[in-house]
Write a protein that holds these residues in place. Sequence first.
Motif, mmCIF file in Angstrom:
data_model
loop_
_atom_site.group_PDB
_atom_site.id
_atom_site.type_symbol
_atom_site.label_atom_id
_atom_site.label_comp_id
_atom_site.label_asym_id
_atom_site.label_seq_id
_atom_site.Cartn_x
_atom_site.Cartn_y
_atom_site.Cartn_z
ATOM 1 N N ARG A 34 0.830 -1.206 0.000
ATOM 2 C CA ARG A 34 0.000 0.000 0.000
ATOM 3 C C ARG A 34 0.866 1.259 0.000
ATOM 4 O O ARG A 34 0.634 2.197 -0.766
ATOM 5 C CB ARG A 34 -0.901 -0.006 1.242
ATOM 6 N N ASN A 38 1.075 4.208 -2.822
ATOM 7 C CA ASN A 38 0.923 5.612 -2.428
ATOM 8 C C ASN A 38 1.982 6.476 -3.098
ATOM 9 O O ASN A 38 1.771 7.638 -3.405
ATOM 10 C CB ASN A 38 1.082 5.780 -0.906
ATOM 11 N N LEU A 163 7.333 3.493 3.382
ATOM 12 C CA LEU A 163 6.645 4.752 3.076
ATOM 13 C C LEU A 163 7.618 5.923 3.021
ATOM 14 O O LEU A 163 7.554 6.757 2.114
ATOM 15 C CB LEU A 163 5.562 5.029 4.121
ATOM 16 N N PHE A 170 8.988 9.881 -4.379
ATOM 17 C CA PHE A 170 7.911 10.598 -5.072
ATOM 18 C C PHE A 170 8.184 12.097 -5.102
ATOM 19 O O PHE A 170 7.916 12.768 -6.102
ATOM 20 C CB PHE A 170 6.562 10.322 -4.398
ATOM 21 N N PRO B 148 2.092 15.415 -1.318
ATOM 22 C CA PRO B 148 2.132 14.992 -2.721
ATOM 23 C C PRO B 148 2.356 13.479 -2.802
ATOM 24 O O PRO B 148 3.385 12.969 -2.359
ATOM 25 C CB PRO B 148 3.338 15.753 -3.301
ATOM 26 N N LEU B 149 1.364 12.756 -3.310
ATOM 27 C CA LEU B 149 1.441 11.301 -3.442
ATOM 28 C C LEU B 149 0.753 10.914 -4.749
ATOM 29 O O LEU B 149 0.115 11.742 -5.385
ATOM 30 C CB LEU B 149 0.742 10.613 -2.259
ATOM 31 N N ASN B 150 0.899 9.656 -5.101
ATOM 32 C CA ASN B 150 0.262 9.095 -6.291
ATOM 33 C C ASN B 150 -1.227 9.464 -6.300
ATOM 34 O O ASN B 150 -1.988 8.956 -5.477
ATOM 35 C CB ASN B 150 0.436 7.573 -6.241
ATOM 36 N N PRO B 151 -1.659 10.331 -7.207
ATOM 37 C CA PRO B 151 -3.062 10.782 -7.158
ATOM 38 C C PRO B 151 -4.054 9.641 -7.366
ATOM 39 O O PRO B 151 -5.196 9.730 -6.929
ATOM 40 C CB PRO B 151 -3.144 11.816 -8.291
ATOM 41 N N PHE B 153 -3.825 6.779 -5.945
ATOM 42 C CA PHE B 153 -3.854 5.912 -4.759
ATOM 43 C C PHE B 153 -3.185 6.677 -3.625
ATOM 44 O O PHE B 153 -2.033 6.433 -3.288
ATOM 45 C CB PHE B 153 -3.089 4.613 -5.062
ATOM 46 N N CYS B 154 -3.922 7.634 -3.073
ATOM 47 C CA CYS B 154 -3.254 8.553 -2.155
ATOM 48 C C CYS B 154 -3.741 8.456 -0.718
ATOM 49 O O CYS B 154 -3.338 9.245 0.125
ATOM 50 C CB CYS B 154 -3.372 9.988 -2.657
ATOM 51 N N SER B 155 -4.609 7.463 -0.409
ATOM 52 C CA SER B 155 -5.104 7.424 0.968
ATOM 53 C C SER B 155 -4.035 6.849 1.902
ATOM 54 O O SER B 155 -3.490 5.768 1.670
ATOM 55 C CB SER B 155 -6.396 6.619 1.057
ATOM 56 N N LEU B 156 -3.739 7.617 2.921
ATOM 57 C CA LEU B 156 -2.784 7.209 3.955
ATOM 58 C C LEU B 156 -3.573 6.895 5.212
ATOM 59 O O LEU B 156 -4.590 7.526 5.478
ATOM 60 C CB LEU B 156 -1.841 8.370 4.288
ATOM 61 N N ASN B 157 -3.072 5.960 6.040
ATOM 62 C CA ASN B 157 -3.736 5.855 7.324
ATOM 63 C C ASN B 157 -3.231 6.971 8.242
ATOM 64 O O ASN B 157 -2.265 7.670 7.931
ATOM 65 C CB ASN B 157 -3.655 4.440 7.918
ATOM 66 N N ALA B 159 -1.726 7.197 11.136
ATOM 67 C CA ALA B 159 -0.370 7.182 11.681
ATOM 68 C C ALA B 159 0.663 7.486 10.588
ATOM 69 O O ALA B 159 1.700 8.108 10.858
ATOM 70 C CB ALA B 159 -0.066 5.829 12.322
ATOM 71 N N GLN B 160 0.377 7.057 9.367
ATOM 72 C CA GLN B 160 1.318 7.342 8.285
ATOM 73 C C GLN B 160 1.329 8.831 7.948
ATOM 74 O O GLN B 160 2.381 9.395 7.656
ATOM 75 C CB GLN B 160 0.975 6.502 7.058
ATOM 76 N N LEU B 164 4.641 11.219 8.225
ATOM 77 C CA LEU B 164 5.236 12.030 7.152
ATOM 78 C C LEU B 164 5.418 13.484 7.602
ATOM 79 O O LEU B 164 6.443 14.101 7.314
ATOM 80 C CB LEU B 164 4.385 11.959 5.882
#
Lengths: 259, 259
Positions: A34, A38, A163, A170, B148-151, B153-157, B159-160, B164
């Motif tokens: 995942r 991302n 990540l 990225f 800025p992440l892969n548009p 697939f950009c959902s982070l949990n 804690a992530q 960041l």
Amino acid sequence: MTSGSNPTREAVLGGPAVILVEPQLGENIGAAARAMLNCGLTDLRLVRPRDGWPNERAVAASSGATAVLDGTRLFDRVEDAIADLEYVVATTSRERGQIKRILTPRAAAVEMRERWSRSAATGVMFGPERTGLLNDDIALADAAVSVPLNPAFCSLNLAQAVLLIGYEWFQTGSEAPDRALHLGHTRQASKAELHNLFEHLEAELDDCGFFSTPDKRPSMVRNIRNLFQRAEMTEQEVRTFHGIIAGLTARRKPPSTGR
Amino acid sequence: MTSGSNPTREAVLGGPAVILVEPQLGENIGAAARAMLNCGLTDLRLVRPRDGWPNERAVAASSGATAVLDGTRLFDRVEDAIADLEYVVATTSRERGQIKRILTPRAAAVEMRERWSRSAATGVMFGPERTGLLNDDIALADAAVSVPLNPAFCSLNLAQAVLLIGYEWFQTGSEAPDRALHLGHTRQASKAELHNLFEHLEAELDDCGFFSTPDKRPSMVRNIRNLFQRAEMTEQEVRTFHGIIAGLTARRKPPSTGR
């Protein structure tokens, strides 16, 4: 050279390969997949995953990163997993006593992006959850990567380590500006529109006796103008503020001319 | 001003506050606390956590980040949770149609570090797992932060996302060099030691007839020297290599003089 004749082209397209060496928990593999997606990474390679492959728990933890899991390749040896790569970094959380270049994730991302831009295939190795990579595996890599974190509490789980590396990768390719003002359907106010607002406001402030000390008027005007300048107003907000001034002064006007 | 007389001093010491608004899962709160401590952040504030507080699952997921959980404060309203802060950013994963400055995590970290260096308290708000922050909560912040992440697939949990932001915060204060060569107990070879090695190697190569075309000797010597230069050899490695040359040439010496 066509893409078909370049054995590393496939690896190059999806960015650096992520090589998980002896990962223990399927959940961690899925969460790593995942995190990879991302960050636009798709080339996942597993070396001797403890619980075999495919792994149901990995699928469940991947939150739909099937594009990564479906293409995941299995290897018996680290050497085979990185055979087609030209530049490989090994993540380490502690110093291993090897004479080795040590990069931050940011510097590693820059190194890999430079190689990616000339179609050279790269990869990042991660060790087992509890122990990290073996020294012999680290010796296969061009450089070590260590994440600068709180030295008193620096253990990351596998997916978080993936990540952070992926995030830096990225960012090296992201065109997102560091700072932007989202304007929606409006536009930034022109200076003429802003000056018009200043004059409206200052005329009303003169009218109501706000500037009680004439000496101080120039510096007070400057302060007020600077406040509005800092706000980077849109033309819609300038119009709104004209309305606010009109609304506030309406209560002060003689009742005979108002409603 | 002494630290005691500055109400924001406590918040300043541990870096930016992390404000979790209506977090749902205790696991996520614990994992966020762990990510915070990874990045040297200790000031966690919860606004209406769904499952109450304290939370056993948060403790279990924190991997020992008790320094963060023990000091966690509870608030009923976002306004109260950020009342003592001077600069607050709101994380958003999508565009909200508000006229708002949008920062990358890196730019937000720079903004917060600048304020931290003059003892101004800052904070970062995160919304509930599924929905993110309400627009009214975002309007309380100075700026929005978007990773800025892969548009696609950009959902982070949660804690992530905390990791960041915290990671970028830590990097702005980290003195770790981007690139370093770990040398252990040895030291980089001096140029004299390296030249000595070059001369040893080239003499043996002359001796064995390696340079079959005299014209090409100068460029071949340069290539070989460049290879060793790129390796940034240590003095130990130079000595090892003298031994390697001696070992390899020993087999070539007349048997009468060998063993």
